[in-house]
Write an enzyme that holds these catalytic residues in place. Structure first.
Site, PDB file in Angstrom:
ATOM      1  N   GLY A  10      28.070  51.374  40.623  1.00  0.00           N
ATOM      2  CA  GLY A  10      27.855  51.943  41.966  1.00  0.00           C
ATOM      3  C   GLY A  10      26.372  51.914  42.297  1.00  0.00           C
ATOM      4  O   GLY A  10      25.857  52.765  43.024  1.00  0.00           O
ATOM      5  N   GLY A  13      24.686  52.010  45.982  1.00  0.00           N
ATOM      6  CA  GLY A  13      24.901  53.174  46.838  1.00  0.00           C
ATOM      7  C   GLY A  13      23.646  54.002  47.043  1.00  0.00           C
ATOM      8  O   GLY A  13      22.556  53.648  46.594  1.00  0.00           O
ATOM      9  N   TYR A 144      38.235  65.246  47.633  1.00  0.00           N
ATOM     10  CA  TYR A 144      37.002  64.939  46.903  1.00  0.00           C
ATOM     11  C   TYR A 144      36.683  66.069  45.909  1.00  0.00           C
ATOM     12  O   TYR A 144      36.413  65.826  44.730  1.00  0.00           O
ATOM     13  CB  TYR A 144      35.878  64.773  47.922  1.00  0.00           C
ATOM     14  N   LYS A 148      36.643  65.960  41.840  1.00  0.00           N
ATOM     15  CA  LYS A 148      35.434  66.281  41.065  1.00  0.00           C
ATOM     16  C   LYS A 148      35.736  67.386  40.050  1.00  0.00           C
ATOM     17  O   LYS A 148      35.262  67.346  38.911  1.00  0.00           O
ATOM     18  CB  LYS A 148      34.291  66.706  41.987  1.00  0.00           C
TER      19      LYS A 148
HETATM   20  N1  LIG Z   1      25.096  61.522  48.091  1.00  0.00           N
HETATM   21  C1  LIG Z   1      25.362  62.803  47.956  1.00  0.00           C
HETATM   22  O1  LIG Z   1      24.930  63.630  48.760  1.00  0.00           O
HETATM   23  C2  LIG Z   1      26.192  63.275  46.780  1.00  0.00           C
HETATM   24  C3  LIG Z   1      26.371  64.646  46.595  1.00  0.00           C
HETATM   25  C4  LIG Z   1      27.141  65.088  45.529  1.00  0.00           C
HETATM   26  C5  LIG Z   1      27.670  64.173  44.633  1.00  0.00           C
HETATM   27  N2  LIG Z   1      27.476  62.833  44.823  1.00  0.00           N
HETATM   28  C6  LIG Z   1      28.088  61.898  43.871  1.00  0.00           C
HETATM   29  O2  LIG Z   1      27.137  60.954  43.413  1.00  0.00           O
HETATM   30  C7  LIG Z   1      27.793  59.699  43.180  1.00  0.00           C
HETATM   31  C8  LIG Z   1      27.090  58.597  43.959  1.00  0.00           C
HETATM   32  O3  LIG Z   1      27.119  58.950  45.328  1.00  0.00           O
HETATM   33  P1  LIG Z   1      26.403  58.081  46.469  1.00  0.00           P
HETATM   34  O4  LIG Z   1      26.014  59.032  47.525  1.00  0.00           O
HETATM   35  O5  LIG Z   1      25.415  57.166  45.883  1.00  0.00           O
HETATM   36  O6  LIG Z   1      27.676  57.273  47.002  1.00  0.00           O
HETATM   37  P2  LIG Z   1      27.701  55.868  47.804  1.00  0.00           P
HETATM   38  O7  LIG Z   1      28.995  55.824  48.535  1.00  0.00           O
HETATM   39  O8  LIG Z   1      26.443  55.687  48.572  1.00  0.00           O
HETATM   40  O9  LIG Z   1      27.702  54.818  46.613  1.00  0.00           O
HETATM   41  C9  LIG Z   1      28.824  54.580  45.822  1.00  0.00           C
HETATM   42  C10 LIG Z   1      28.808  53.120  45.412  1.00  0.00           C
HETATM   43  O10 LIG Z   1      29.967  52.873  44.622  1.00  0.00           O
HETATM   44  C11 LIG Z   1      30.438  51.582  44.963  1.00  0.00           C
HETATM   45  N3  LIG Z   1      31.858  51.460  44.638  1.00  0.00           N
HETATM   46  C12 LIG Z   1      32.917  51.910  45.344  1.00  0.00           C
HETATM   47  N4  LIG Z   1      34.066  51.562  44.734  1.00  0.00           N
HETATM   48  C13 LIG Z   1      33.722  50.871  43.615  1.00  0.00           C
HETATM   49  C14 LIG Z   1      34.451  50.250  42.579  1.00  0.00           C
HETATM   50  N5  LIG Z   1      35.797  50.262  42.583  1.00  0.00           N
HETATM   51  N6  LIG Z   1      33.769  49.648  41.585  1.00  0.00           N
HETATM   52  C15 LIG Z   1      32.426  49.606  41.568  1.00  0.00           C
HETATM   53  N7  LIG Z   1      31.664  50.186  42.540  1.00  0.00           N
HETATM   54  C16 LIG Z   1      32.314  50.802  43.549  1.00  0.00           C
HETATM   55  C17 LIG Z   1      30.189  51.461  46.462  1.00  0.00           C
HETATM   56  O11 LIG Z   1      30.175  50.090  46.857  1.00  0.00           O
HETATM   57  C18 LIG Z   1      28.849  52.149  46.608  1.00  0.00           C
HETATM   58  O12 LIG Z   1      27.776  51.240  46.550  1.00  0.00           O
HETATM   59  C19 LIG Z   1      29.259  59.908  43.554  1.00  0.00           C
HETATM   60  O13 LIG Z   1      29.998  60.249  42.421  1.00  0.00           O
HETATM   61  C20 LIG Z   1      29.200  61.083  44.492  1.00  0.00           C
HETATM   62  O14 LIG Z   1      30.405  61.785  44.487  1.00  0.00           O
HETATM   63  C21 LIG Z   1      26.757  62.369  45.885  1.00  0.00           C
END
Ligand SMILES: NC(=O)c1ccc[n+]([C@@H]2O[C@H](COP(=O)([O-])OP(=O)(O)OC[C@H]3O[C@@H](n4cnc5c(N)ncnc54)[C@H](O)[C@@H]3O)[C@@H](O)[C@H]2O)c1
Length: 313
Positions: A10, A13, A144, A148
């Protein structure tokens, strides 16, 4: 340190891009393999190896872990809160099966460490609103949050039963300017900066007094690396650590932006994300992270606002 070979899943992201770049600085560019389902993010291009991986394809993932001699995995692939409500089954499948695939491979290949983020979305309407503690009533209402919370207990299970060293943080809403957010309820706090600079006005999808726990990305990256580098005996939470940054409302962040852009105007049109936001705490008690591995945030609202605007200009 150079013995470690890290796979970030990921990596294209919102968090993945910045975390990959930070890990490459510490462990060396070639020792951090970025991977994603979508194409390599432009900020990662030329900075180190990239492979295309679908975390749902366990065999393919397993082959890559062996082929690349991976010793640690950072699993960031997930579907976030707001997007998850549009497609609950997809969110559950990816968030659960992706994690189970990584945990199984970590166990079989005896990986040194795994990182997997949880979220403040585990908390629900019955959790305390202010300074929400680590252990409390947890009854999430989004798919979600459910995924989690279940994931946290899978992490704990693999640790207790098979000794997998998996570490986790309950991130608040993360604010950043390098890569776009992925569909969370706290995304307004990023959009507002772009709109303030471009159009001098913003219509917020949450109401003016919706306080939520937030954090500036540099703090989130520091917390992640500090947790992963802490000696194993310092880790007392094997589900996921509460983590706190800054709590503010749309009205307060708008006022902070107006200090720099006086003509900026905000209006409010709450949508389905208001229900999600209302179910979450306003602030988080992260005293266990502070005590266990010395966590301390750097950015308050004013400092973050100044930094965001300076970088987006
Ligand atoms: N951004 C926030 O504010 C936030 C807050 C709390 C928790 N999180 C957690 O942090 C983690 C990362 O979040 P983020 O904000 O970077 O999310 P994001 O959606 O920006 O990035 C997630 C990435 O995972 C990739 N992805 C999706 N399905 C996939 C698959 N099957 N195989 C491989 N890659 C795949 C997507 O293409 C994307 O690039 C997640 O677990 C999210 O729940 C994020």
């Amino acid at each position: 340190m150079s013995k470690e070979k890290i796979l970030v899943i990921g990596a294209s992201g919102q968090i993945g891009v910045e975390l990959t770049l930070a890990l490459r600085k510490i462990y060396g560019n070639n020792n951090v393999v970025a991977s994603d389902l979508r194409e390599e993010n432009s900020l990662l291009k030329g900075t180190g190896p990239y492979v295309s991986i679908d975390v749902m394809n366990k065999e393919m993932l397993h082959v890559q872990v062996i082929r690349q001699n991976i010793t640690q995995i950072y699993l960031l692939a997930a579907i976030l809160s707001a997007t998850g409500e549009k497609n609950p089954t997809l969110a559950w499948n990816l968030n659960m099966q992706g994690l189970l695939n990584v945990l199984d491979i970590a166990r079989e290949e005896k990986l040194h460490k795994v990182y997997w983020p949880s979220s403040i979305a585990v908390f629900g309407p019955t959790s305390p609103k202010v300074d929400c503690p680590q252990q409390t009533i947890i009854e999430p209402i989004t798919v979600y949050g459910i995924s989690k919370y279940a994931g946290e207990f899978w992490c704990n299970y693999y640790h207790q039963r098979w000794g997998v060293d998996i570490r986790s943080l309950r991130y608040p809403g993360l604010i950043s300017y390098k890569s776009a957010p992925g569909g969370g309820t706290t995304d307004y706090a990023i959009e507002i900066f772009y709109e303030a600079l471009e159009n001098k006005k913003y219509t917020c999808f949450l109401s003016e007094d919706t306080y939520l726990p937030m954090m500036y990305m540099p703090d989130a990256i520091d917390a992640t690396i500090q947790l992963m580098e802490a000696p194993a005996e310092k880790i007392s939470i094997h589900t996921s650590y509460n983590l706190a940054g800054i709590s503010f409302s749309p009205k307060e962040i708008a006022a902070a932006i107006q200090q720099h852009i006086p003509e900026f105007q905000i209006s409010y049109q709450p949508d389905y994300r208001q229900t999600i936001a209302n179910s979450w705490p306003q602030s988080i008690d992260d005293s266990i992270a502070k005590n266990d591995w010395g966590w301390k945030k750097e950015f308050d609202l004013e400092r973050m606002t100044t930094d965001m605007l300076a970088n987006l200009k």
